[in-house]
Design an enzyme around this catalytic site. Sequence first.
Site, mmCIF file in Angstrom:
data_model
loop_
_atom_site.group_PDB
_atom_site.id
_atom_site.type_symbol
_atom_site.label_atom_id
_atom_site.label_comp_id
_atom_site.label_asym_id
_atom_site.label_seq_id
_atom_site.Cartn_x
_atom_site.Cartn_y
_atom_site.Cartn_z
ATOM 1 N N ARG A 241 0.840 -1.194 0.000
ATOM 2 C CA ARG A 241 0.000 0.000 0.000
ATOM 3 C C ARG A 241 0.874 1.242 0.000
ATOM 4 O O ARG A 241 1.956 1.264 0.613
ATOM 5 C CB ARG A 241 -0.882 0.030 1.258
ATOM 6 C CG ARG A 241 -2.010 -0.985 1.223
ATOM 7 C CD ARG A 241 -3.080 -0.589 0.195
ATOM 8 N NE ARG A 241 -4.175 -1.525 0.150
ATOM 9 C CZ ARG A 241 -4.253 -2.557 -0.718
ATOM 10 N NH1 ARG A 241 -3.305 -2.771 -1.598
ATOM 11 N NH2 ARG A 241 -5.313 -3.340 -0.708
ATOM 12 N N HIS A 289 -0.733 0.260 -9.571
ATOM 13 C CA HIS A 289 -1.469 -0.651 -8.682
ATOM 14 C C HIS A 289 -1.978 -1.892 -9.449
ATOM 15 O O HIS A 289 -3.180 -2.185 -9.473
ATOM 16 C CB HIS A 289 -2.639 0.073 -7.990
ATOM 17 C CG HIS A 289 -3.056 -0.603 -6.715
ATOM 18 N ND1 HIS A 289 -3.386 0.058 -5.558
ATOM 19 C CD2 HIS A 289 -3.190 -1.921 -6.412
ATOM 20 C CE1 HIS A 289 -3.715 -0.802 -4.612
ATOM 21 N NE2 HIS A 289 -3.609 -2.024 -5.117
HETATM 22 P P1 NDP Z 1 -1.873 -11.814 4.939
HETATM 23 O O1 NDP Z 1 -2.859 -11.303 5.941
HETATM 24 O O2 NDP Z 1 -1.996 -13.220 4.481
HETATM 25 O O3 NDP Z 1 -0.384 -11.647 5.498
HETATM 26 C C1 NDP Z 1 0.032 -10.517 6.184
HETATM 27 C C2 NDP Z 1 1.428 -10.750 6.714
HETATM 28 O O4 NDP Z 1 1.913 -9.537 7.287
HETATM 29 C C3 NDP Z 1 1.487 -11.807 7.806
HETATM 30 O O5 NDP Z 1 2.645 -12.586 7.687
HETATM 31 C C4 NDP Z 1 1.549 -10.970 9.078
HETATM 32 O O6 NDP Z 1 2.223 -11.601 10.170
HETATM 33 C C5 NDP Z 1 2.379 -9.801 8.597
HETATM 34 N N1 NDP Z 1 2.167 -8.645 9.455
HETATM 35 C C6 NDP Z 1 1.014 -7.969 9.707
HETATM 36 N N2 NDP Z 1 1.230 -6.972 10.572
HETATM 37 C C7 NDP Z 1 2.540 -7.017 10.900
HETATM 38 C C8 NDP Z 1 3.364 -6.262 11.766
HETATM 39 N N3 NDP Z 1 2.881 -5.250 12.485
HETATM 40 N N4 NDP Z 1 4.661 -6.596 11.859
HETATM 41 C C9 NDP Z 1 5.166 -7.642 11.147
HETATM 42 N N5 NDP Z 1 4.435 -8.405 10.309
HETATM 43 C C10 NDP Z 1 3.144 -8.088 10.186
HETATM 44 O O7 NDP Z 1 -1.928 -10.809 3.712
HETATM 45 P P2 NDP Z 1 -1.642 -11.111 2.168
HETATM 46 O O8 NDP Z 1 -0.328 -11.756 2.066
HETATM 47 O O9 NDP Z 1 -2.800 -11.794 1.555
HETATM 48 O O10 NDP Z 1 -1.634 -9.625 1.558
HETATM 49 C C11 NDP Z 1 -0.721 -8.653 2.018
HETATM 50 C C12 NDP Z 1 -1.060 -7.294 1.453
HETATM 51 O O11 NDP Z 1 -0.698 -7.198 0.088
HETATM 52 C C13 NDP Z 1 -2.540 -6.921 1.434
HETATM 53 O O12 NDP Z 1 -2.978 -6.489 2.709
HETATM 54 C C14 NDP Z 1 -2.614 -5.822 0.407
HETATM 55 O O13 NDP Z 1 -2.485 -4.556 1.001
HETATM 56 C C15 NDP Z 1 -1.405 -6.092 -0.482
HETATM 57 N N6 NDP Z 1 -1.819 -6.420 -1.850
HETATM 58 C C16 NDP Z 1 -1.455 -5.580 -2.866
HETATM 59 C C17 NDP Z 1 -1.792 -5.863 -4.157
HETATM 60 C C18 NDP Z 1 -1.363 -4.978 -5.281
HETATM 61 O O14 NDP Z 1 -1.741 -5.218 -6.418
HETATM 62 N N7 NDP Z 1 -0.560 -3.969 -5.021
HETATM 63 C C19 NDP Z 1 -2.555 -7.067 -4.517
HETATM 64 C C20 NDP Z 1 -2.865 -7.895 -3.391
HETATM 65 C C21 NDP Z 1 -2.520 -7.563 -2.100
HETATM 66 P P3 NDP Z 1 1.637 -12.940 10.837
HETATM 67 O O15 NDP Z 1 1.845 -14.016 9.803
HETATM 68 O O16 NDP Z 1 2.471 -13.140 12.020
HETATM 69 O O17 NDP Z 1 0.186 -12.671 11.111
HETATM 70 C C1 OXD Z 2 -5.538 -6.077 -3.101
HETATM 71 C C2 OXD Z 2 -5.132 -5.102 -4.120
HETATM 72 O O1 OXD Z 2 -5.522 -5.761 -1.916
HETATM 73 O O2 OXD Z 2 -5.351 -5.361 -5.320
HETATM 74 O O3 OXD Z 2 -5.896 -7.215 -3.485
HETATM 75 O O4 OXD Z 2 -4.567 -4.071 -3.791
#
Ligand code: NDP
Ligand code: OXD
Length: 326
Positions: A241, A289
């Site tokens: 993000r 994006h």
């Molecule tokens: P998940 O919820 O599966 O994974 C999130 C990860 O982040 C977990 O490993 C979690 O730790 C870790 N995390 C969360 N908070 C913290 C913190 N404070 N400190 C350290 N680690 C942290 O999410 P996804 O993998 O499915 O997606 C991640 C992000 O990717 C989405 O939220 C979205 O914003 C972004 N995204 C962007 C896209 C784009 O096109 N640009 C497309 C799709 C997604 P733990 O495992 O310990 O819970």
């Molecule tokens: C998502 C994105 O969160 O596309 O899946 O940004």
Amino acid sequence: MRVKFTASNDGTYIEIMPALLFKSDSDPDRPWAEALTALMPELEVRIWPELGDVDDIEYALIWKAPGDVLARLPNLRAIFSIGAGVDHLIGEPDLPAGIRIIRMVDPSLTVGMSEYVIFHVLRHHRRMPEYEEQQRHQRWCMFPQRAPAECRVGIMGLGVLGRDAADKLAALDFAVAGWSRSPKTIDGVESFHGEAQLKDFLARTDILVCLLPLTPSTVGILNRANFAALPKGAYVINAARGDHLIEVDLLEALDSGSIAGATLDAFHTEPLPPEHPFWRHPRVTVTPHVASMTNPYTAAVQIVDNIRRLKQNQTPTNIVDLNRGY
Ligand code: NDP
Ligand code: OXD
């Protein structure tokens, strides 16, 4: 759950499925309606702003809908996010309380993200921007090439997306580490967790990839102090993000040479305004994006599966923990 019935042609009564409201300004509605009804023909998909009788709407599938849209639906049971990230929902002031939010987990979204991350890691690792610059000047010069095992990739976020990218980069022989909230044990990936291990994780990272959710504890995490903890000349890939990044801190780090370059897919303001310095920065790659996009035809499977679970009073999968914010 309310159960309604209607008379069928043979005189028996069949259950009427509650309706699903679709609202997104950036995703076309037709493929979603097609994909959902192919799997669940009895589901009525209503496309915003055609709400019909709001009492029928028990599910909403949305991307960036204002909370007051959802607050108008008295029988709403679950909100499905079209994207993996749910920051677009959680910050909404009028979001109705007590409704489950279900995030997007979809195999093609995961594959798309890993493809993006691997592409930009390899592009930097194989020095493609430098060769492209050479070609513009008809210059023939071979740069030394490091082995992938000498290139330390660090992935912030080892969730659905970070884990897949980490596994695939490790399979390509990169020295991969991940940083998450809780500890992980992943073959071939060094795991760091929590605030206390962040600096150690950064200190061993040549290419930093952000795949964190946007929450109060991750907002602004790509900042001056954390850039300073990376080895000089590290590369940054933000595929999560825009608000993870303090933009001026990156510009300063690029100017000072502490960061060699960056690939950025998400921005504080989207679309990125034409006057924004990232557009013209020679060491910044901007994508609009698109790191990964949800494919309705694969993603509909988990939505329909969760509607079935809800109908049977089972717990849906991929529920967002509102306290953690992801
Ligand atoms: P998940 O919820 O599966 O994974 C999130 C990860 O982040 C977990 O490993 C979690 O730790 C870790 N995390 C969360 N908070 C913290 C913190 N404070 N400190 C350290 N680690 C942290 O999410 P996804 O993998 O499915 O997606 C991640 C992000 O990717 C989405 O939220 C979205 O914003 C972004 N995204 C962007 C896209 C784009 O096109 N640009 C497309 C799709 C997604 P733990 O495992 O310990 O819970
Ligand atoms: C998502 C994105 O969160 O596309 O899946 O940004």
